[in-house]
Motif scaffolding. Structure first.
Motif, PDB file in Angstrom:
ATOM      1  N   ALA A 141       0.850  -1.189   0.000  1.00 30.80           N
ATOM      2  CA  ALA A 141       0.000   0.000   0.000  1.00 30.80           C
ATOM      3  C   ALA A 141       0.884   1.236   0.000  1.00 30.80           C
ATOM      4  O   ALA A 141       1.987   1.236   0.558  1.00 30.80           O
TER       5      ALA A 141
ATOM      6  N   ARG B 289      -3.149   4.175  -2.294  1.00 33.90           N
ATOM      7  CA  ARG B 289      -3.394   3.200  -3.359  1.00 33.90           C
ATOM      8  C   ARG B 289      -2.731   1.868  -3.016  1.00 33.90           C
ATOM      9  O   ARG B 289      -1.695   1.821  -2.367  1.00 33.90           O
ATOM     10  N   ARG B 290      -3.331   0.789  -3.509  1.00 34.29           N
ATOM     11  CA  ARG B 290      -2.853  -0.555  -3.193  1.00 34.29           C
ATOM     12  C   ARG B 290      -2.580  -1.323  -4.481  1.00 34.29           C
ATOM     13  O   ARG B 290      -3.227  -1.096  -5.497  1.00 34.29           O
ATOM     14  N   PHE B 291      -1.614  -2.237  -4.424  1.00 33.67           N
ATOM     15  CA  PHE B 291      -1.455  -3.202  -5.510  1.00 33.67           C
ATOM     16  C   PHE B 291      -0.753  -4.441  -4.986  1.00 33.67           C
ATOM     17  O   PHE B 291      -0.328  -4.491  -3.830  1.00 33.67           O
TER      18      PHE B 291
ATOM     19  N   LEU C 134      -3.719  -4.829  -9.894  1.00 36.52           N
ATOM     20  CA  LEU C 134      -4.348  -3.636  -9.318  1.00 36.52           C
ATOM     21  C   LEU C 134      -5.793  -3.963  -8.966  1.00 36.52           C
ATOM     22  O   LEU C 134      -6.638  -4.083  -9.854  1.00 36.52           O
TER      23      LEU C 134
ATOM     24  N   GLU D  99      -9.567  -3.162  -7.103  1.00 38.75           N
ATOM     25  CA  GLU D  99     -10.360  -1.945  -6.960  1.00 38.75           C
ATOM     26  C   GLU D  99      -9.803  -1.126  -5.799  1.00 38.75           C
ATOM     27  O   GLU D  99      -9.390  -1.662  -4.778  1.00 38.75           O
ATOM     28  N   GLN D 100      -9.783   0.193  -5.980  1.00 39.57           N
ATOM     29  CA  GLN D 100      -9.085   1.074  -5.055  1.00 39.57           C
ATOM     30  C   GLN D 100     -10.049   1.846  -4.157  1.00 39.57           C
ATOM     31  O   GLN D 100     -11.217   2.057  -4.514  1.00 39.57           O
TER      32      GLN D 100
END
Length: 665
Positions: free
Chosen positions: A123, A130-132, A149, A151-152
């Protein structure tokens, strides 16, 4: 170092890394099932130290030696800082699996690829949050990773990706075999240049950077051979590499995604969730092991077709390469002359005839009047031969929904779609749209004027082959096709998948005797080398390129008649890019061997230890003693061999040897 000591040392390295994971959680490790490959992910500070918050990186070790040093991971999303430059780990999940599947065509009939996996959740630090995820797999012949990716938060739903910031930071100034391309709209038809990574440094600024196509082969002496490529591209764009260092000290490559045509500031657009293509690094102690790897097909989705019984590999007679020659050696693009090529295919036991460009108008549902395609298909059916037809990609983009059902009615078996010349997001989608629509109408596909393959044949097995190579057609125009380049392709371009090089030339000449011409063309190198290419080069849709009269009564043609176009197993016996390549392939109980040589004559030894027990009849097509000056000359012999035997041959300059090994009952 003996094997058990090496295993112990690697185990200590892995345990040390895992201890740090338990203590801090910024570093994660995944290793291959046999333990030779170890991929580490970590968070680094601006000073390169381990940190809780910082840049996400990965590194790679092979047999305890560093192959790739800390290399950045990240996504450059429009309107934001690079995602990956200031992140922390929120969790990780190890796993394992086995890719076990069958292929309709290719270098192996059945694939069994175990792997260890690791998914790392990160994160962004700060208000955006934002996260991935990085999803990684370690196979015994390579590692792969991709960006995911989800959903944010904060209502971020649209994807507008400018670039990836993926790095491949080599541990040394590795020697590479690189495909330098002029732009993002090429047909991947150029030489592989043999230069160290530093030679590609971007010393002249952005405007003069080298654009390198995939796969990229590299050798770190004393450490490993490795190749960079990609897999599973639907929904994204093709990747290239560049060395942006601006210094001869720079030993790293950075990814470049093919930009969109209408907005070159963006590479990929869409909606979340999203996953990138797999970034693949094949690794081995010998380049032949890279050729044997099935990792790229394994990383693609499973077969999407319920019925594949209509998909058949095979060889094809072909009108274009030799200049549409008729029986009098005069060009004749007519229905009657094409029926003659069908007759030749039937007499020779070939499955197909390939009708090349010239039959249609700009409207690909209408014929020009010179060749009647439905009549040709009807005639071919009476001969147990099927017909492929050539198409221009731009017209296919406009008319495939209308044209493909019509071709099915005509009895067409497959489509050679040419001049794609793009791998931006919409260009990549074109490959998938064609594969789906063609499959719906029982049509096989061969892409020409194309970028490299990426394993799509696992998902859509009706995609039999690709060009994406400086093939034998170049001999009609100049000397770019030559024996030295031919020894490079097995260890470079072929790592990505099948390649429609179009072998089979019988007007074989020396380098000094070569003359480029469009009709009845000549080809450098020996006839034995042309025969061997049918084994060395993987293509489930193989051309028999010369005219029917070029083969009749000629020694060696019987090997072309017999050699299969798809295989149950592949073994690389020996070779180095730019020097030679020896490859053995199996169908059932029988084996075929092809060896090819550059312009330096050499003696080769060929242990047959890969055979099963029992006797085999070896049918050998080798360079004759005078092949250096008379390259059409063959020495054909037969002998009985066993797995304990070793064969020895002298390969002429530009020479080769082709062998059929039939198991005796």
């Amino acid at each position: 170092m003996v094997i058990h000591e090496r295993v112990l040392l690697c185990t200590l390295i892995l345990v040390s890394a895992l201890v740090r994971v338990e203590a801090q959680q910024p570093q994660m490790v995944v290793k291959s099932p046999q333990g030779d490959l170890i991929m580490t992910l970590a968070i680094r500070s601006s000073k390169g130290e381990e940190a809780q918050i910082g840049q996400l990186v990965y590194s790679l070790r092979y047999r305890c030696k560093v192959v790739l040093e800390d290399s950045m991971l990240g996504l450059d999303l429009e309107g934001n800082a690079v995602l990956g430059s200031k992140v922390h780990v929120t969790g990780s999940e190890p796993g394992s699996g086995v890719d076990d599947y069958s292929l309709a065509t290719g270098k192996a009939r059945h694939v069994h690829d175990p792997y260890q996996s690791l998914t790392v959740n990160v994160a962004e630090d700060g208000t955006a949050g934002r996260r991935f995820e990085i999803e990684a797999r370690a196979y015994d012949t390579g590692i792969a990773f991709r960006y995911v990716l989800p959903e944010q938060p904060r209502a971020m739903k649209e994807l507008r990706l400018r670039q990836e910031t993926t790095q491949f930071q080599f541990s040394s100034d590795a020697m590479t075999w690189a495909l330098a391309l002029p732009n993002y709209r090429s047909s991947y038809e150029s030489e592989y240049v043999n230069l160290p990574i530093s030679a590609f440094s971007n010393q002249g600024g952005v405007a003069s950077h080298f654009l390198l196509g995939l796969p990229l082969l590299a050798h770190e002496p004393g450490t490993a051979w490795l190749a960079i490529s990609e897999a599973d591209l639907e929904g994204t764009a093709g990747m290239y590499l560049t060395n942006p260092s601006g210094s001869w000290l720079g030993h790293g490559m950075t990814s470049l995604l093919s930009p969109q045509f209408d907005n070159p500031e963006l590479a990929v657009t869409g909606w979340l969730p999203f996953h990138s293509a797999w970034r693949v690094v094949l690794v081995a102690d010998d380049p032949g092991r890279l050729v044997e790897s099935n990792v790229i097909t394994s990383l693609n989705p499973p077969n999407a077709l319920k019925d594949t019984s209509w998909i058949k590999p095979g060889k094809a007679s072909w009108d274009w390469w030799n200049g549409d020659l008729d029986a009098n050696n005069k060009p004749a693009y007519t229905t009657n002359n094409m029926k003659r090529y069908v007759d030749f295919a039937a007499e020779s036991g070939f499955e197909y005839f390939m009708l090349d460009a010239g039959w249609s108008t700009d409207d690909i549902t209408k014929m020009r009047g010179n060749v009647d395609v439905p009549e040709l298909c009807r005639y071919a059916k009476t001969k147990n031969v099927k017909v492929w037809i050539w198409l221009y990609s731009s017209y296919v983009m406009k008319q495939m929904k209308e044209a493909f059902p019509l071709y099915e009615q005509w009895g067409v078996a497959g489509l050679k779609i040419d001049f794609v010349n793009r791998d931006d997001q919409h260009g990549i989608q074109f490959y998938y749209d064609v594969a789906r629509e063609a499959a719906a109408h029982h049509l096989m596909v061969d892409f020409h004027g194309a970028s490299k393959p990426w394993g799509i044949a696992r998902t859509f097995p009706n995609v039999l082959s690709y060009e994406g190579i400086l093939g034998m057609e170049q001999s009609k125009a100049g000397a770019r096709d030559n024996p030295t380049q031919r020894t490079v392709y097995p260890f470079t371009r072929m790592l990505a998948g099948p390649m429609d090089y179009t072998p089979g030339a019988f007007n074989n000449v020396t380098e000094e005797g070569f003359v480029a011409r469009n009709e009845n063309p000549t080809v450098m190198g020996t006839r034995a080398q042309q025969l061997a290419l049918y084994v060395v080069y993987e293509s489930p849709f193989q051309m028999v390129s010369d005219s029917p009269q070029a083969y009749r009564g000629q020694p060696g043609f019987e090997f072309i008649r017999e050699v299969p176009a798809a295989w149950d197993e592949t073994r690389v016996l020996a070779g180095r890019p730019g020097e030679s390549a020896s490859i053995a392939r199996r169908v059932g109980n029988d084996w075929y061997i092809g060896s090819i040589n550059n312009w330096s004559a050499r003696d080769i030894t060929m242990p047959l230890s890969f055979l099963n027990d029992g006797d085999y009849r070896a049918e050998i097509y080798a360079d004759a003693h005078d092949a250096a000056t008379e390259p059409k000359h063959l020495e054909i012999s037969n002998k009985t061999v066993r797995k304990s035997d070793t064969l020895t041959f002298h390969l002429a300059p530009g020479g080769g040897v082709a062998i059929r090994l039939q198991k005796k009952q």
